[in-house]
Design a protein around this motif. Structure first.
Motif, PDB file in Angstrom:
ATOM      1  N   HIS A 232      -6.908 -25.058 -16.151  1.00 31.13           N
ATOM      2  CA  HIS A 232      -6.486 -26.367 -16.660  1.00 31.13           C
ATOM      3  C   HIS A 232      -5.197 -26.258 -17.472  1.00 31.13           C
ATOM      4  O   HIS A 232      -4.599 -27.266 -17.828  1.00 31.13           O
ATOM      5  CB  HIS A 232      -7.601 -26.977 -17.526  1.00 31.13           C
ATOM      6  N   SER A 233      -4.771 -25.050 -17.763  1.00 25.05           N
ATOM      7  CA  SER A 233      -3.589 -24.823 -18.595  1.00 25.05           C
ATOM      8  C   SER A 233      -2.351 -25.435 -17.960  1.00 25.05           C
ATOM      9  O   SER A 233      -2.121 -25.310 -16.756  1.00 25.05           O
ATOM     10  CB  SER A 233      -3.353 -23.322 -18.780  1.00 25.05           C
ATOM     11  N   ASP A 260      -7.397 -35.125 -19.070  1.00 26.76           N
ATOM     12  CA  ASP A 260      -7.823 -34.331 -20.213  1.00 26.76           C
ATOM     13  C   ASP A 260      -9.002 -33.476 -19.758  1.00 26.76           C
ATOM     14  O   ASP A 260      -9.796 -33.889 -18.904  1.00 26.76           O
ATOM     15  CB  ASP A 260      -8.254 -35.232 -21.376  1.00 26.76           C
ATOM     16  N   PHE A 261      -9.117 -32.296 -20.339  1.00 26.88           N
ATOM     17  CA  PHE A 261     -10.180 -31.401 -19.885  1.00 26.88           C
ATOM     18  C   PHE A 261     -11.544 -32.074 -20.009  1.00 26.88           C
ATOM     19  O   PHE A 261     -11.919 -32.585 -21.061  1.00 26.88           O
ATOM     20  CB  PHE A 261     -10.183 -30.100 -20.689  1.00 26.88           C
ATOM     21  N   ASP A 262     -12.281 -32.067 -18.903  1.00 20.21           N
ATOM     22  CA  ASP A 262     -13.606 -32.693 -18.821  1.00 20.21           C
ATOM     23  C   ASP A 262     -14.561 -31.644 -18.257  1.00 20.21           C
ATOM     24  O   ASP A 262     -14.485 -31.309 -17.074  1.00 20.21           O
ATOM     25  CB  ASP A 262     -13.533 -33.914 -17.902  1.00 20.21           C
ATOM     26  N   THR A 266     -15.164 -30.434 -14.381  1.00 19.58           N
ATOM     27  CA  THR A 266     -14.882 -29.055 -13.997  1.00 19.58           C
ATOM     28  C   THR A 266     -16.047 -28.454 -13.215  1.00 19.58           C
ATOM     29  O   THR A 266     -15.848 -27.768 -12.208  1.00 19.58           O
ATOM     30  CB  THR A 266     -14.581 -28.204 -15.240  1.00 19.58           C
ATOM     31  N   GLN A 280      -9.872 -19.802 -18.256  1.00 16.90           N
ATOM     32  CA  GLN A 280     -10.095 -20.817 -19.277  1.00 16.90           C
ATOM     33  C   GLN A 280      -9.765 -20.294 -20.667  1.00 16.90           C
ATOM     34  O   GLN A 280      -9.888 -19.097 -20.958  1.00 16.90           O
ATOM     35  CB  GLN A 280     -11.549 -21.304 -19.261  1.00 16.90           C
ATOM     36  N   HIS A 284     -12.025 -24.647 -24.246  1.00 14.23           N
ATOM     37  CA  HIS A 284     -12.617 -25.238 -23.049  1.00 14.23           C
ATOM     38  C   HIS A 284     -13.927 -24.553 -22.680  1.00 14.23           C
ATOM     39  O   HIS A 284     -14.849 -25.190 -22.167  1.00 14.23           O
ATOM     40  CB  HIS A 284     -11.633 -25.158 -21.881  1.00 14.23           C
TER      41      HIS A 284
END
Length: 545
Positions: A232-233, A260-262, A266, A280, A284
């Motif tokens: 996700h970076s 946004d990270f979810d 994921t 990760q 996260h």
């Protein structure tokens, strides 16, 4: 795990070494040339899938798009001494921008999307980019920053395009230069590939140059058999940069998402796209391990789960380890090293170790006097890769502070190397606290609190008291669906830590999430400021009541 680093220890100079570095490709080739060749050699393979935008690109499509972006830059007259600015999420055509820069040998300066206008101004005042790619979400901030800096800069948006802005789809209509070939590296081979940002926990982030070097091609990524990867970076993180490079070089399908990270999302992505390689950050990880969907998620496709960048509680690590059949790999470095320095390929035998130095890297531990220490002796972690480093862009003073005359980087982390050559990080040196002149570290208390079954994440910091000095305080995130109050944490620490100076003498607050820096790392300063604001509000309410 097929990759097994060869580790040696020199007792005379007390240095652990990962052996010589070996190139996968001809040594004169740049990252851009390698990616260009590999994209050309495997045109029909899937290069990228966007799980949020629902787009799929073949390697041929990515190569042509990147050549169009590179041709546009050449049309503007951009040279290898110029800089391209970047503030963007992981959207469909970001890969074309990155590879276009690589093809031209023009470095990009990547900033985090969360940066305020003032930070954008300060960073771009250093690199002064001639061209900036950003999301429409940040367009007004970027426009205001460039106007204040009086930069003659063209701004191109990558998503959510404001009316009248130049957008990436316009650039992708550019005719490809006839007989297009990627730029060659200069003979000295000391060119900058990208400029990233330091974590910025102690002020404005520094602009960290990343060398165009095959040392970026980590051996552990070469050996993975599954062709689908996810991180996700964004490209302001070294992990984001490595992910997009490795996808191009080793013919992997890169799954991206611009949300946004979810963690629940994921979990679904891993199953839907059969993702085998996951990278990760610890924040996260904690969100993933704490989400209700985690326990029932099918994570069986994961062959290698790689994490690093900041500390992660052992409890979170173990929870994730219990749900995957593949390898848990802890990696450690600092952005200034340009790549990973150590890898832990033996998680089950050495949990919480960041591993041994990889090929081309060395590690030593020094005391306050700069004297190298032996196994199991705690001191500052120093790292060596023997490479040229251009330093912090426009900041030679800070460059000299982090790298000494023998080319050793002083990480600012405290740690030790055990008798088997495994490095353990204890804490940040600058995070040291003193209670009545007794030194202690926040991580010691965080380790205890993280063992509570209802705790998802914790950040401990010092609150200054005129008599005692640094009194410990904590911000704590509770696990989803559980009950937890501040007194529970105070009681737990009191039960498991006997010394007075390591008690939470300044108190505890329960928060929905921890405060983080732009790159996702837990920011002690910001969490401390939030704690003080909460306490001040409570005091005012008591007075008014």
């Amino acid at each position: 795990m097929p990759y097994k680093p060869h580790i040696t220890y020199d007792d005379n100079i007390k240095v652990w070494s990962g052996g010589e570095s070996l190139n996968c490709f001809e040594p004169h080739l740049s990252i851009g040339e390698i990616i260009f060749r590999e994209l050309e050699s495997h045109p029909k393979l899937i290069a990228q899938i966007s799980a949020t935008e629902k787009t799929v690109l073949t390697r041929e499509e990515v190569r042509f798009n990147a050549m169009r972006v590179a041709s546009y830059m050449r049309g503007l007259g951009l040279k290898q001494t110029d800089i391209v600015g970047l503030i963007a999420r992981n959207t469909t055509h970001l890969v074309a921008v990155a590879y276009g820069c690589f093809f031209n040998g023009v470095p990009f300066h990547s900033l985090n999307i969360a940066y305020e206008q003032d930070t954008i101004e300060k960073l771009f005042s250093i690199s002064r980019p001639r061209l900036i790619f950003c999301d429409g979400d940040e367009y007004q901030r970027v426009l205001a920053a460039t106007e204040n800096l009086k930069l003659d800069t063209t701004i191109i948006t990558l998503r959510n395009h404001p009316i009248g802005s130049l957008c990436i789809l316009d650039i992708l209509t550019t005719p490809i230069e006839e007989n297009f070939q990627p730029a060659r590296l200069e003979p000295c081979h000391d060119q900058t590939l990208a400029i990233l940002c330091s974590s910025g926990t102690t002020g404005v982030p520094k602009a960290v140059t990343i060398k165009d070097s095959q040392r970026l091609l980590l051996p552990v990524f070469r050996m993975t058999s599954n062709d689908v990867q996810y991180a996700h970076s964004t490209l302001d993180w070294i992990s984001g940069l490595l992910t997009i490079i490795l996808a191009g070089v080793f013919n992997k399908t890169n799954v991206i998402a611009d949300n946004d990270f979810d963690p629940a999302f994921t979990c679904r992505m891993i199953l839907e796209y059969n993702i085998g390689l996951v990278f990760q950050c610890p924040s996260h990880m904690a969100m993933l391990a704490n989400c209700p969907e985690f326990e029932k998620a099918d994570l069986s496709s994961i062959e290698n789960y790689i994490f690093g960048g900041s500390p992660s509680s052992l409890e979170v690590q173990k929870r994730i380890r219990s749900r995957i059949n593949g390898n848990m790999i802890f990696t450690y470095s600092i952005t200034e090293m340009n790549s990973a320095s150590t890898l832990n390929l033996h998680f089950d035998e050495k949990p919480n170790s960041v591993g041994r130095p990889i090929s081309g890297n060395k590690v030593k531990i020094i005391n306050e006097q700069g004297v190298a220490l032996g196994p199991n002796e705690e001191g500052e972690v120093c790292l060596f890769n023997g490479q040229h480093w251009s330093g912090y862009y426009g900041n030679p003073e800070e460059t000299r502070m982090i790298r000494d005359s023998q080319m050793w980087f002083h990480s600012g982390d405290l740690g030790y190397v055990d008798e088997d050559g495994f490095l353990f990080i204890v804490d940040r040196k600058k995070d040291m606290l003193k209670y009545q002149n007794i030194m202690y570290y926040p991580n010691e208390i965080e380790t205890v609190i993280s063992q509570m079954p209802n705790v998802a994440e914790v950040c401990v910091f010092g609150i200054w008291d005129e008599v005692n000095g640094d009194e410990a305080a904590a911000s704590v995130v509770k696990r989803y669906g559980t009950e937890l109050v501040a007194q529970d944490i105070l009681d737990y620490v009191k039960k498991h830590i006997s010394t007075k100076y390591k008690q939470l003498n300044a108190g505890v607050i329960i928060v929905d999430d921890l405060k983080r820096s732009g790159n996702g790392k837990t920011n002690r300063r910001a969490n401390k400021d939030h704690f003080l604001n909460v306490q001040n509000r409570k005091s005012l309410n008591l007075i008014s009541g």
